[in-house]
Design an enzyme around this catalytic site. Structure first.
Site, PDB file in Angstrom:
ATOM      1  N   GLY A  18       0.806  -1.221   0.000  1.00 35.70           N
ATOM      2  CA  GLY A  18       0.000   0.000   0.000  1.00 35.70           C
ATOM      3  C   GLY A  18       0.836   1.265   0.000  1.00 35.70           C
ATOM      4  CB  SER A  19       3.070   2.803   1.511  1.00 35.66           C
ATOM      5  OG  SER A  19       3.878   3.940   1.679  1.00 35.66           O
ATOM      6  CB  ILE A  21       9.941  -0.166  -1.396  1.00 33.53           C
ATOM      7  CG1 ILE A  21      11.012   0.927  -1.273  1.00 33.53           C
ATOM      8  CG2 ILE A  21      10.503  -1.454  -1.993  1.00 33.53           C
ATOM      9  CD1 ILE A  21      12.103   0.632  -0.237  1.00 33.53           C
ATOM     10  CE1 TYR A 163      13.505  -0.543   9.292  1.00 35.12           C
ATOM     11  CE2 TYR A 163      15.801   0.045   8.900  1.00 35.12           C
ATOM     12  CZ  TYR A 163      14.528  -0.214   8.425  1.00 35.12           C
ATOM     13  OH  TYR A 163      14.290  -0.174   7.069  1.00 35.12           O
ATOM     14  CB  ALA A 165      18.493  -5.917  15.973  1.00 37.43           C
ATOM     15  CB  THR A 197      12.324   9.493  -2.141  1.00 34.04           C
ATOM     16  OG1 THR A 197      13.656   9.857  -2.454  1.00 34.04           O
ATOM     17  CG2 THR A 197      11.555  10.718  -1.729  1.00 34.04           C
TER      18      THR A 197
HETATM   19  P1  NAD Z   1       6.507   2.662   3.772  1.00 36.73           P
HETATM   20  O1  NAD Z   1       6.246   3.084   5.173  1.00 36.73           O
HETATM   21  O2  NAD Z   1       6.216   3.599   2.652  1.00 36.73           O
HETATM   22  O3  NAD Z   1       5.763   1.283   3.462  1.00 36.73           O
HETATM   23  C1  NAD Z   1       5.722   0.220   4.380  1.00 36.73           C
HETATM   24  C2  NAD Z   1       4.341  -0.396   4.308  1.00 36.73           C
HETATM   25  O4  NAD Z   1       4.324  -1.536   5.198  1.00 36.73           O
HETATM   26  C3  NAD Z   1       3.215   0.534   4.763  1.00 36.73           C
HETATM   27  O5  NAD Z   1       2.200   0.630   3.786  1.00 36.73           O
HETATM   28  C4  NAD Z   1       2.699  -0.112   6.039  1.00 36.73           C
HETATM   29  O6  NAD Z   1       1.296   0.056   6.253  1.00 36.73           O
HETATM   30  C5  NAD Z   1       3.040  -1.581   5.788  1.00 36.73           C
HETATM   31  N1  NAD Z   1       3.086  -2.327   7.047  1.00 36.73           N
HETATM   32  C6  NAD Z   1       3.698  -1.964   8.189  1.00 36.73           C
HETATM   33  N2  NAD Z   1       3.468  -2.879   9.137  1.00 36.73           N
HETATM   34  C7  NAD Z   1       2.688  -3.840   8.590  1.00 36.73           C
HETATM   35  C8  NAD Z   1       2.114  -5.039   9.081  1.00 36.73           C
HETATM   36  N3  NAD Z   1       2.287  -5.418  10.367  1.00 36.73           N
HETATM   37  N4  NAD Z   1       1.375  -5.809   8.250  1.00 36.73           N
HETATM   38  C9  NAD Z   1       1.181  -5.421   6.939  1.00 36.73           C
HETATM   39  N5  NAD Z   1       1.700  -4.280   6.427  1.00 36.73           N
HETATM   40  C10 NAD Z   1       2.440  -3.501   7.245  1.00 36.73           C
HETATM   41  O7  NAD Z   1       8.051   2.248   3.763  1.00 36.73           O
HETATM   42  P2  NAD Z   1       9.050   1.891   2.557  1.00 36.73           P
HETATM   43  O8  NAD Z   1      10.115   2.887   2.588  1.00 36.73           O
HETATM   44  O9  NAD Z   1       8.312   1.605   1.310  1.00 36.73           O
HETATM   45  O10 NAD Z   1       9.665   0.544   3.147  1.00 36.73           O
HETATM   46  C11 NAD Z   1       9.455  -0.730   2.560  1.00 36.73           C
HETATM   47  C12 NAD Z   1      10.492  -1.686   3.125  1.00 36.73           C
HETATM   48  O11 NAD Z   1      11.795  -1.226   2.758  1.00 36.73           O
HETATM   49  C13 NAD Z   1      10.488  -1.760   4.641  1.00 36.73           C
HETATM   50  O12 NAD Z   1      10.730  -3.091   5.052  1.00 36.73           O
HETATM   51  C14 NAD Z   1      11.647  -0.872   5.036  1.00 36.73           C
HETATM   52  O13 NAD Z   1      12.177  -1.229   6.287  1.00 36.73           O
HETATM   53  C15 NAD Z   1      12.602  -1.143   3.896  1.00 36.73           C
HETATM   54  N6  NAD Z   1      13.608  -0.109   3.699  1.00 36.73           N
HETATM   55  C16 NAD Z   1      13.256   1.154   3.322  1.00 36.73           C
HETATM   56  C17 NAD Z   1      14.245   2.096   3.122  1.00 36.73           C
HETATM   57  C18 NAD Z   1      13.934   3.499   2.692  1.00 36.73           C
HETATM   58  O14 NAD Z   1      14.879   4.305   2.622  1.00 36.73           O
HETATM   59  N7  NAD Z   1      12.701   3.852   2.391  1.00 36.73           N
HETATM   60  C19 NAD Z   1      15.587   1.754   3.316  1.00 36.73           C
HETATM   61  C20 NAD Z   1      15.911   0.472   3.691  1.00 36.73           C
HETATM   62  C21 NAD Z   1      14.908  -0.463   3.873  1.00 36.73           C
END
Ligand code: NAD
Length: 253
Positions: A18-19, A21, A163, A165, A197
């Protein structure tokens, strides 16, 4: 990468769809022919993603599923629901659901440590376990699981003891799964994004981003599609000899 039929006929479950990546990955996979099961916590975020997905290749269709990936019962219901909806089990899984609860470790609350481990690490475990069990039970082979870790798993980051860990755990767990599941022809890899982003990084203070930029040789933050392209490669047969790998997508950070 231009649209192709790389994933035609495949069903992909994408958590956190839903958001950020996760959403970009849903869009790229759909463009490449996959039928996508989009998973997130709220129906409104899922509706927005579903509305953005093309469905003109090889009878593909897409479905949304509200589920909390850290709840074992919900995950089992979800995976059974996906098999019912598409009349076959998913063979591609991208675990992108993730949360942060940042705080210096001297002040970090126990519940914030637990919650991050529960969603990021246990949630990834539960999803991989349920999808592989469904594949093994129905004797379907040729799977690819992609777990989104983070570059902070290997470099650490101030304020992210919980995070970092959880994301280091994802890498080790993925390597073990790769070894256990290879006999069922399921490949398991993790992707380590740098700073991308998305709504997650929108919460990072501007001064922290300014401090990070000089450390990124390519000079910019990444875009969600940079991670989605790596996931597409790992999901497709183009990576058929890659399992147990962890791939940095960081602009050189
Ligand atoms: P985001 O917050 O845009 O998207 C994360 C999504 O996960 C959200 O829609 C949220 O509702 C969903 N979510 C959270 N907990 C949940 C649950 N218990 N059950 C179902 N859905 C759940 O974040 P993003 O930046 O798109 O991150 C995606 C992944 O990439 C994450 O695992 C994040 O840790 C990882 N990540 C992101 C970055 C970055 O710079 N954006 C860097 C490294 C790793």
């Amino acid at each position: 990468m231009a649209a192709s039929n790389l994933l035609a006929g495949r069903v992909a479950i994408i958590t956190g769809g839903g958001s950020g990546i996760g959403r970009a990955t849903c869009q790229l996979f759909a463009k490449n022919g996959a039928s996508v099961a989009v998973v997130d916590r709220t129906q409104s975020s899922l509706d927005e993603t579903i509305a953005s997905l093309p469905s003109d290749i090889d009878n593909q269709s897409h479905e949304s599923f509200v589920a909390d990936v850290s709840d074992g019962g919900a995950v089992r219901d979800l995976v059974a629901g996906v098999a019912d909806a598409f009349r076959k089990p998913a063979t591609i899984l991208v675990n992108s659901a993730g949360i942060t609860r940042d705080q210096l470790m001297l002040k970090m609350k126990e519940e914030d440590f637990d919650e991050v481990i529960k969603v990021n690490l246990k949630g990834t475990f539960l999803m991989c376990q349920a999808v592989s069990q469904a594949m093994v039970k129905s004797k379907v082979t040729g799977g690819s699981f992609i777990n989104i870790s983070s570059v902070v798993a290997t470099m650490g980051n101030i304020g992210q003891a919980n995070y970092s860990a959880s994301k280091a755990g994802v890498i080790g767990m993925t390597k073990t799964m790769a070894q256990e599941l290879s006999r069922f022809e399921i490949r398991c890899n993790s992707v380590l994004p740098g700073f991308i982003t998305t709504p997650m990084t929108d919460k990072v203070p501007e001064k922290v981003i300014k401090m990070m930029l000089p450390m990124i040789p390519l000079g910019t933050l990444g875009e969600p599609n940079d991670i989605a392209e790596t996931c597409l490669f790992l999901a497709s047969n183009k990576s058929k000899y890659i399992t147990g790998a962890s791939i940095n997508v960081t602009g050189g950070l």
